[in-house]
Design a protein around this motif. Structure first.
Motif, short mmCIF file in Angstrom:
data_model
loop_
_atom_site.label_atom_id
_atom_site.label_comp_id
_atom_site.label_asym_id
_atom_site.label_seq_id
_atom_site.Cartn_x
_atom_site.Cartn_y
_atom_site.Cartn_z
N GLY B 157 36.73 50.92 44.52
CA GLY B 157 37.39 49.93 46.08
C GLY B 157 37.75 49.01 45.35
O GLY B 157 38.10 47.92 46.09
N PHE B 158 36.96 48.32 43.82
CA PHE B 158 36.93 46.89 43.02
C PHE B 158 38.15 46.13 43.77
O PHE B 158 38.44 44.86 44.16
CB PHE B 158 36.68 46.89 41.54
N GLY B 159 39.37 47.07 42.80
CA GLY B 159 41.13 46.11 43.42
C GLY B 159 41.38 46.09 44.95
O GLY B 159 41.93 45.09 45.71
N ARG B 160 41.09 47.16 46.11
CA ARG B 160 41.40 47.04 47.24
C ARG B 160 40.63 45.54 48.10
O ARG B 160 41.14 44.74 48.56
CB ARG B 160 40.98 48.50 48.13
N ARG B 161 39.35 45.66 48.02
CA ARG B 161 38.43 45.58 48.56
C ARG B 161 38.39 43.76 47.91
O ARG B 161 37.11 43.24 47.13
CB ARG B 161 37.08 45.68 48.35
N ILE B 164 35.17 41.36 49.10
CA ILE B 164 34.18 41.74 48.18
C ILE B 164 34.26 41.24 46.67
O ILE B 164 33.48 40.09 46.53
CB ILE B 164 33.87 42.74 48.38
N ARG B 165 35.48 41.53 46.01
CA ARG B 165 35.16 40.62 44.37
C ARG B 165 36.02 39.48 44.52
O ARG B 165 34.79 38.93 43.31
CB ARG B 165 36.77 41.69 44.28
N ASN B 166 36.68 38.50 45.17
CA ASN B 166 36.13 37.25 45.55
C ASN B 166 34.78 36.76 45.34
O ASN B 166 34.70 35.77 44.62
CB ASN B 166 37.51 36.68 45.54
N SER B 167 34.20 36.54 46.66
CA SER B 167 33.21 36.64 46.72
C SER B 167 31.94 36.31 45.78
O SER B 167 31.53 35.87 45.14
CB SER B 167 32.44 36.82 48.40
#
Ligand code: HEM
Ligand code: FES
Lengths: 547, 361
Positions: B157-161, B164-167
């Motif tokens: 879900g790297f694209g959706r979340r 999480i990704r940015n942090s």
């Protein structure tokens, strides 16, 4: 013998039952390695590196990488009582109190010179034969990085003994760093642990020299060789040797024996040089003293071009808001390496732009068949050699008995004039050689026998080439300059890609516009009807292809 | 649009150019196919074969003998003096170096030459031809790989979340900072900025000028016209033997004293009383990249730096007359003290050595 084979079999069996080694070995043990003298240059680099590793480890057993002050009490009488760093005194110890120590020091230093030289020659071979083309661009890049690392290894090593020469080299580095705007003094202060020279620098260079740089070199050499192995070596074209195959001797046993043997030959030659030709006799230079320099000293050869650039650069310094910017140092010491390395690293892509060619190339180019590339290479060599001569301008002034300033002025002007001249001349020479090949294919080889016809006309007898000989001169690709096509299509609608295509076509014309093409089938036939003897045998067998 | 011809071997032998292109003509000569190597003499002549065998074995044997000789020389050719007082004899070291090097070098060389000769004249491997295969994987594999990658990414879900990704990206971006920060103490923390440390030497008002090497004070009368003397400040002697200070001053403070006829000197305004009876003192550190300068030409008063040949005119305030240096050599104002010895009037009035950013005009 069979005992050896048996025990080897046991080892293979052991390994195979655990990691399926046979499968991989079976596919690779008879891998083909083409042979050509120029393929040995890279091997010399690799083998001299191994010699450097072995001798370097030996040196570490005695060398003390510290600038702590000691008063020398060792075996070399002329230095007794002299204050010096421990680094220098331990180098004297290696030289005079360890049997074979001087030999290993000289092996290490000779090995370093040969390592960089072999790498440079290897790189030139790859350049001039086009071996850097797709799919080998990655290995070209790795090679450029390896060259930089090799010079870094050599320079840091040169600085370790802390003798007069090594200190002078470091001082010049410091001067170069200071010229960098804004951060220069900080960089120098961080490197030297305060003011120059301080007492930290040897201890800091040591891990860089014996661990960091050699470690990186080993990692990159490994990658280099794995890629080489995977992609298979390039080879020269010729009868039966095409872009789709590779012909040569099997890895085991021929290549193993030849390369293994060559390893020992290279090692032997380095040891023989170390035995007979003295190199860097640091006891004659004395310990480093920042207030002393000896005239006429030279750095190791691979640093010479930078030193030369520093020498011939005219004084040029200007001020930005009262801050000095020393172009006379910045250009040669900081910008020049970038100016040389960037196009060198990017060259494969640059040429790909000109050819517009994205296919794999496994056949090497004869340098004459790509006159522009060969011209660029020779122009670069001339540029480099001029700077290198500049690095020894005092030496050349002495042997030519002319003022140093004349040589400096010659180089200042020559650096702009001679490389373009070399480009033009090389291109011409290549085209001349191409024309000769073309003539040979069309009219046969000149025999030197002059015939007189019944009506008194003189002509030279031409002997026909065999098909193999004629093929040898024509296997290369016919590379024509590309054509951008019309700017608008048939309906007058402008082609949106036209500008890009035109730019590409210009580059392509620069590269291939003047290439002397091998004859076409029609031209060859026409030449034959001229009755010049011609390459009959080649033509007769033309349609049959294989013999 | 591209055109290429295919020669009888079936391999492409013409260029596929970018743009529209003229038709590439066919190759004139067909590939006659691999021709096999001729037989070697050792393949047909038994005698030649046996001779080659002897040669190879001979080289290997000689290599063994040389290795033994190396060990013998190591033991026999000593370099250690019988009496440590006497020091090493350079001749012994050279003999040791030569004998060890020749035996080891030749042993290695013969070992290698033997192996190569073996391969060349006796090994029976034929020339082998292997086919190459295009390195690119086929479309199916590529598509499958990309699909696998997409599936994996989808599963995280790297694209959706985005949170999480940015942090995560933020945390990773910060991580190199400690590694850089920790290098801070490579340089000193006291004593001002690096540039400030460059501004001063241990020269100061009243400091005597001592001859280098012998550290003797100098009277004006000790110097003859045309003479050059290397000198150091008297304060240098007091610096501790250990630690960096002494060598650092050695890199900054050296001066050259020169004496010339007063009428030969062209004095810049403001420097009228910087010399003593035609004796002038200049920094020895080149303003180019910092080599100590050393070659003086008496008659012209020119001073040449051996590193890159910057030439300074000492009779004209140390001006550059040739070479890459862009600034004059700093001059040290000198005078004589009550006992008649040369002393400095002050520190240098500008930093010595190469240019650097903070060194304002
Ligand atoms: C990677 C390629 C390397 C190059 C090009 C290189 C080059 C050099 C050079 C030119 C010197 C000066 C030698 C002299 O004249 O005294 C030197 C010194 C030294 N090197 Fe290396 N070196 C390399 C790798 C290594 C390695 C891997 C080690 C150890 C593991 C090592 C250990 C030393 C030591 C201890 C010295 C100082 C001893 C002395 O100068 O006598 N080097 N190196
Ligand atoms: S350091 Fe003096 S000329 Fe370069």
């Amino acid at each position: 013998m069979s005992a050896i084979v048996n025990s080897a079999g046991k080892v293979v069996d052991f390994v195979d039952q655990r990691i399926t080694a046979s499968n991989w070995l079976k596919r690779n043990i008879r891998k083909v390695f083409p042979d050509h003298w120029s393929f040995l240059l890279g091997e010399i680099a690799l083998f001299s590196f191994i010699m450097i590793l072995l001798s370097g480890v030996f040196l570490t057993l005695w060398f003390k990488p510290t600038m702590a002050h000691v008063v020398y009490e060792g075996a070399y009488l002329p230095m007794r009582g002299v204050g010096m760093s421990e680094a220098y005194s331990s180098t004297l110890e290696i030289s005079f109190e360890v049997r074979g120590g001087l030999l290993m020091r000289q092996v290490h230093h000779w090995g370093a010179l040969i390592f960089v030289a072999a790498m440079s020659a290897h790189m030139l071979r790859v350049f001039f034969t086009g071996a850097f083309r797709k799919p080998r661009e990655i290995n070209w890049l790795i090679g450029v990085v390896l060259l930089v690392l090799a010079v870094a290894a050599g320079f840091t090593g040169y600085s370790l003994p802390d003798d007069l020469l090594s200190g002078t080299g470091l001082r010049i580095i410091e001067g170069g760093m200071l010229a960098i705007p804004i951060v220069g003094t900080y960089m120098s202060s961080f490197l030297f642990g305060g003011e120059y020279p301080g007492d930290d620098i040897i201890a800091r260079l040591y891990p860089v020299h014996i661990l960091l740089v050699p470690g990186l070199i080993i990692a990159l050499v490994t990658a280099h060789l794995m890629i080489l192995w995977y992609q298979k070596h390039t080879h020269w074209g010729g009868p039966g040797k095409t872009n789709n195959n590779v012909a040569g001797a099997p890895f085991f046993p021929i290549y193993v024996a030849k390369a293994g043997g060559f390893q020992f030959i290279v090692m032997g030659v380095i040891v023989l040089l170390a035995a007979t030709i003295q190199i860097n006799p640091v006891w004659l230079w004395g310990p480093y003293d920042p207030s002393v320099v000896s005239a006429g000293t030279q750095p190791d050869w691979y640093v010479g071009f930078l030193d030369g650039a520093l020498r011939v650069m005219p004084a040029w310094e200007f001020y930005i808001f009262d801050h000095p910017v020393s172009m006379s140092v910045l250009i040669p010491a900081i910008l020049l390496p970038g100016i040389i390395l960037t196009p060198l690293a990017l060259y494969p892509w640059l040429e790909q732009k000109a050819t517009g060619d994205t296919r794999e190339h496994h056949l090497l180019d004869r340098p004459r068949n790509v006159p522009v590339r060969t011209g660029i290479g020779v122009a670069f060599i001339v540029f480099y050699v001029l700077l290198w001569i500049a690095g020894g301008n005092d030496f050349f002034a002495t042997i030519l008995e002319i003022p140093v300033n004349w040589i400096t002025w010659f180089i200042r002007i020559g650096i702009f004039v001679l490389p373009p001249l070399a480009f033009i001349m090389t291109k011409r020479i290549c085209m001349g050689l191409q024309r000769r090949d073309r003539d040979k294919v069309m009219h046969g080889r000149e025999t030197g026998i002059v015939m007189v016809s019944p009506d008194g006309e003189f002509s030279e007898l031409h002997a026909p080439l065999s098909q193999a000989q004629a093929y040898q001169l024509t296997w290369h690709e016919r590379q024509l300059p590309s054509d951008p096509g019309p700017a608008t299509d048939a309906n007058g609608i402008p082609n949106p890609n036209y500008r890009a295509k035109r730019a590409q076509a210009r580059l392509s014309r620069f590269y291939f516009g003047d290439v002397v093409q091998k004859p076409t089938v029609q031209e060859l036939e026409a030449a034959h009807h001229d009755g010049h003897g011609g390459s009959d045998s080649a033509r007769d067998e033309l349609p049959s292809g294989q013999q | 649009m591209s055109t290429h011809n295919v020669n009888p071997n079936g391999d492409e032998h013409a260029v596929v150019p970018h743009g529209e292109h003229a038709v590439v003509p066919a190759d004139p000569i067909a590939d006659p196919g691999l021709h096999h190597d001729e037989l070697r003499l050792t393949d047909v002549d038994d005698k030649a074969e046996r001779r080659a065998e002897r040669q190879v074995a001979g080289m290997f044997t000689l290599a063994s003998l040389l290795t033994v000789a190396f060990i013998v020389f190591y033991v026999v050719v000593g370099i250690h003096p019988d009496n440590p007082e006497n020091g090493v004899n350079i001749g012994d070291v050279q003999v040791s170096n030569l004998t060890l090097g020749l035996t080891l070098g030749l042993a290695l060389f013969l070992l290698g030459a033997g192996a190569v000769q073996w391969a060349r004249s006796l090994m029976t491997s034929p020339e082998v031809v292997h086919q190459r295969h295009e390195l690119r994987s086929d479309d199916e594999t590529r598509a499958a790989t990309i699909a696998d990658f997409d599936t994996g990414t989808e599963e995280t879900g790297f694209g959706r979340r985005k949170l999480i990704r940015n942090s995560l990206l933020g945390a990773l971006a910060l991580l190199p900072l400690p590694a850089v920060i920790m290098l801070r103490d490579l340089g000193p923390n006291t004593g001002g900025t690096p540039a400030q440390r460059k501004e001063h030497t241990i020269w100061a008002e009243g400091v005597r000028v001592l001859t280098d090497v012998t550290f003797m004070p100098i009277r004006a009368a000790d110097l003859e016209i045309g003479q050059l003397v290397n000198a150091m400040p008297a304060t240098f002697e007091a610096l501790p033997e250990h630690g960096p200070e002494r060598i650092n001053e050695r890199a900054k403070s050296p001066v050259m004293l020169v004496r010339m006829l007063p009428e030969d000197i062209h004095v810049e305004p403001g420097r009228e009383n910087w010399g003593v009876d035609g004796i002038l003192a200049y920094s020895k550190i080149c303003t180019h990249v910092g080599c100590p300068i050393s070659l003086y030409e008496q008659t012209t008063h020119h001073m040449l730096c051996p590193c890159h040949q910057s030439t300074f005119d000492l009779s004209d305030n140390g001006k550059v007359i040739f070479g890459p240096a862009a600034r004059s050599l700093p001059q040290l104002p000198i005078a004589v003290d009550s006992e008649g010895y040369l002393i400095a009037q002050s520190d240098f009035t500008e930093p010595v050595g190469p240019s650097y950013w903070e060194r304002t005009r």
